[in-house]
Design a protein around this motif. Structure first.
Motif, PDB file in Angstrom:
ATOM      1  N   SER A  74       0.787  -1.223   0.000  1.00  0.00           N
ATOM      2  CA  SER A  74       0.000   0.000   0.000  1.00  0.00           C
ATOM      3  C   SER A  74       0.827   1.286   0.000  1.00  0.00           C
ATOM      4  N   ARG A  77       7.124   1.948  -0.057  1.00  0.00           N
ATOM      5  CA  ARG A  77       8.111   1.337   0.838  1.00  0.00           C
ATOM      6  C   ARG A  77       8.070  -0.183   0.800  1.00  0.00           C
ATOM      7  N   GLU A 151       5.862  -3.271  11.694  1.00  0.00           N
ATOM      8  CA  GLU A 151       5.291  -1.965  11.326  1.00  0.00           C
ATOM      9  C   GLU A 151       3.879  -1.738  11.854  1.00  0.00           C
ATOM     10  N   ASP A 196      -5.944  -0.730   9.730  1.00  0.00           N
ATOM     11  CA  ASP A 196      -4.526  -0.546  10.070  1.00  0.00           C
ATOM     12  C   ASP A 196      -4.474   0.276  11.360  1.00  0.00           C
ATOM     13  N   ASP A 282       6.305   9.082   4.674  1.00  0.00           N
ATOM     14  CA  ASP A 282       7.036   8.014   3.955  1.00  0.00           C
ATOM     15  C   ASP A 282       8.167   8.536   3.077  1.00  0.00           C
TER      16      ASP A 282
HETATM   17  C1  BGC Z   1       2.512   2.739   7.571  1.00  0.00           C
HETATM   18  C2  BGC Z   1       2.794   3.880   6.616  1.00  0.00           C
HETATM   19  C3  BGC Z   1       2.288   3.534   5.233  1.00  0.00           C
HETATM   20  C4  BGC Z   1       0.868   3.017   5.269  1.00  0.00           C
HETATM   21  C5  BGC Z   1       0.456   2.485   3.917  1.00  0.00           C
HETATM   22  C6  BGC Z   1       1.057   2.364   7.530  1.00  0.00           C
HETATM   23  O1  BGC Z   1       0.807   1.311   8.393  1.00  0.00           O
HETATM   24  O2  BGC Z   1       2.846   3.129   8.872  1.00  0.00           O
HETATM   25  O3  BGC Z   1       4.174   4.138   6.570  1.00  0.00           O
HETATM   26  O4  BGC Z   1       2.311   4.675   4.427  1.00  0.00           O
HETATM   27  O5  BGC Z   1       0.750   1.963   6.207  1.00  0.00           O
HETATM   28  O6  BGC Z   1       1.265   1.440   3.537  1.00  0.00           O
END
Ligand code: BGC
Length: 372
Positions: A74, A77, A151, A196, A282
Motif C-alpha cells: 500500500s 516502501r 510496522e 490498520d 514516507d
Molecule cells: C505505515 C505507513 C504507510 C501506510 C500504507 C502504515 O501502516 O505506517 O508508513 O504509508 O501503512 O502502507
C-alpha cells in the motif's frame, strides 16, 4: 589399526563409519593412519579429525529459517523493505521464506498457517488488517515459533515483539508542522483505513496537537475521516466532494504521501489557486517531488532501511535463541508487547537534501529539481 588411531573419532567405530560416508578426506586419513607411527603425525591427525567432526556436525544441522508474511503493497516502501530484511538475514546466515497477500486479509491468515508448518523458528507479520490474529499467533506458539509484528500491530494477539516507528509521533509531527505554518483556519484530517491500527495512532497524534488550538477557537476541524484504503483515489474523491460544497481550507493533514497525492490531484483539478498546508508520510519519490514542486508542504521520513535491518537482526537472534533487548513497550489490548519504535524525521523543502537524499533513501537523480 593402532589403539590411538581408533580414539580419533571420539565415539568409537560406528562414528567412524558415518564420517567415512560424509567426507572423502576422512576416508583418506583412515587409510593413511594405518601406516602412521610417529606421535607428531598422530596429533596432527587428531586435530584434523576434530576439525572434520565439527564440520560434519555443522553441515548436518538444518539451516535456520524465518518466515515473513507481507500483507500488502500500500505504499512504495513495501516494494523495498522485504529485500532489505532478506539481505540482512542472509548475511547473518539465515534463510527467509516470504508470503505475499496483496491486501487479502483471509489469504494472509492462510499463508501464515502455511509458514508455521514450514520449519521456521521466527515469524514476522506485516498485517494488511490488524484483526483476527489471536488463533494464528497461538498456533505459531504451539509450534515453538516466536511472532514479531512488523510496522503494524496485531490487535489483541499475544505477539512476542513489535518493530515499528513512533506512530503517534508521526501524527504529532504532521500537526505541529501545520500549526507552525497555519495556526488558524479550517483543517481536514485524512486518515488511512481503520483496519490498520497505525491509522488511528496517526490521527490521535494529530488531534493531541490540535486540541489546544481547537479549544481557543483558532482551528476548526471541518472533516476528519478514515478512508477505506491507503489509495490516492480515495483521498481524491473525498477532497473533491468536499471542495464542491465549501469553505476555505487552511490545512489538509494527509496521513501519508499517497493520500496527500490524491488531495493534491483534487485541488489541481478544481483549478483554483490554493495555499494550503498539506502533510504526508514516507518520503516517497512522489511525495518528495510534490514538496520540491511546492504542492505538498512536508513529509515524515521513516528510515525503513533501519527498521528492516533491526528487525532482521532481532529475528536472527531469536532464531538462534540469543537474548535480545527491546527498549519500548506497546499494549495491544491483550498484553504489553516489548517493542522497538524508531524515531521519524520531518522533511520539507528546506532539509530534503540533508535528510532523504543524504541518507541515500532517494537519489537526487530520481527527482526533478527547479532550474537555477
Ligand atoms: C505505515 C505507513 C504507510 C501506510 C500504507 C502504515 O501502516 O505506517 O508508513 O504509508 O501503512 O502502507
Amino acid at each position: 589399526m593402532a589403539k590411538d588411531d581408533l580414539q580419533c573419532p571420539p565415539h568409537g567405530k560406528g562414528w567412524g563409519r558415518t564420517a567415512v560416508t560424509f567426507t572423502p578426506y576422512f576416508s583418506f586419513y583412515i587409510e593413511t593412519s594405518k601406516t602412521l607411527k610417529n606421535s607428531n603425525m598422530n596429533s596432527k591427525l587428531k586435530t584434523l579429525c576434530l576439525f572434520l567432526v565439527i564440520s560434519i556436525s555443522i553441515a548436518a544441522q538444518p539451516a535456520l529459517k524465518i518466515g515473513f508474511s507481507v500483507g500488502d503493497f500500500s505504499s512504495d516502501r513495501w516494494s523495498q523493505e522485504p529485500k532489505f530484511f532478506e539481505d540482512e538475514a542472509k548475511a547473518l546466515g539465515v534463510e527467509v521464506l516470504f508470503e505475499y497477500a496483496y491486501g487479502d486479509a483471509d489469504k494472509q491468515l492462510e499463508q501464515v498457517r502455511k509458514l508455521i508448518h514450514s520449519g521456521i523458528k521466527v515469524l514476522l507479520v506485516f498485517p494488511t488488517s490488524t484483526d483476527n490474529w489471536t488463533p494464528v499467533v497461538e498456533e505459531a506458539h504451539k509450534a515453538g515459533i516466536q511472532v514479531i509484528a512488523y510496522e503494524r500491530m496485531l490487535k489483541n494477539a499475544p505477539v512476542d515483539y513489535f518493530f515499528s516507528f513512533q506512530n503517534e509521533g508521526v501524527g504529532r509531527q504532521q500537526a505541529q508542522y501545520a500549526v507552525d505554518h497555519r495556526p488558524k483556519g479550517n483543517y481536514i484530517l485524512l486518515g488511512g483505513p481503520t483496519s490498520d491500527l497505525n491509522s488511528l495512532l496517526f490521527m490521535k497524534g494529530q488531534k493531541d496537537v490540535l486540541q489546544p488550538y481547537i479549544d481557543k477557537g483558532d482551528i476548526n476541524i471541518v472533516l476528519a475521516k478514515h478512508l477505506n484504503t491507503w489509495n490516492a483515489i480515495d483521498a481524491f474523491t473525498e477532497v473533491q466532494s468536499y471542495l464542491n460544497s465549501t469553505t476555505q481550507i487552511a490545512a489538509i493533514l494527509a496521513a501519508n504521501d499517497d493520500l496527500a497525492g490524491g488531495a493534491i490531484m483534487a485541488l489541481d483539478m478544481a483549478s483554483t489557486e490554493y495555499n494550503i498546508i498539506i502533510t504526508g508520510q514516507d518520503a516517497t519519490v512522489g511525495g518528495c517531488q510534490s514538496i520540491i514542486d511546492g504542492k505538498q508542504s512536508m513529509t515524515v521520513y521513516k528510515s525503513i532501511y533501519s527498521l528492516a535491518k533491526e528487525a532482521a537482526r532481532t529475528a536472527v537472534k531469536l532464531a538462534k535463541e540469543e537474548p535480545i533487548i527491546a527498549m519500548d513497550v506497546v499494549n495491544n489490548g491483550v498484553k504489553d508487547i516489548p517493542a522497538v519504535l524508531l524515531k521519524t524525521v520531518v522533511v520539507d523543502k528546506s532539509n530534503i537534501k540533508e535528510t532523504v537524499i543524504a541518507d541515500g533513501f532517494i537519489k537526487a537523480e530520481q527527482l526533478n529539481w527547479p532550474e537555477k
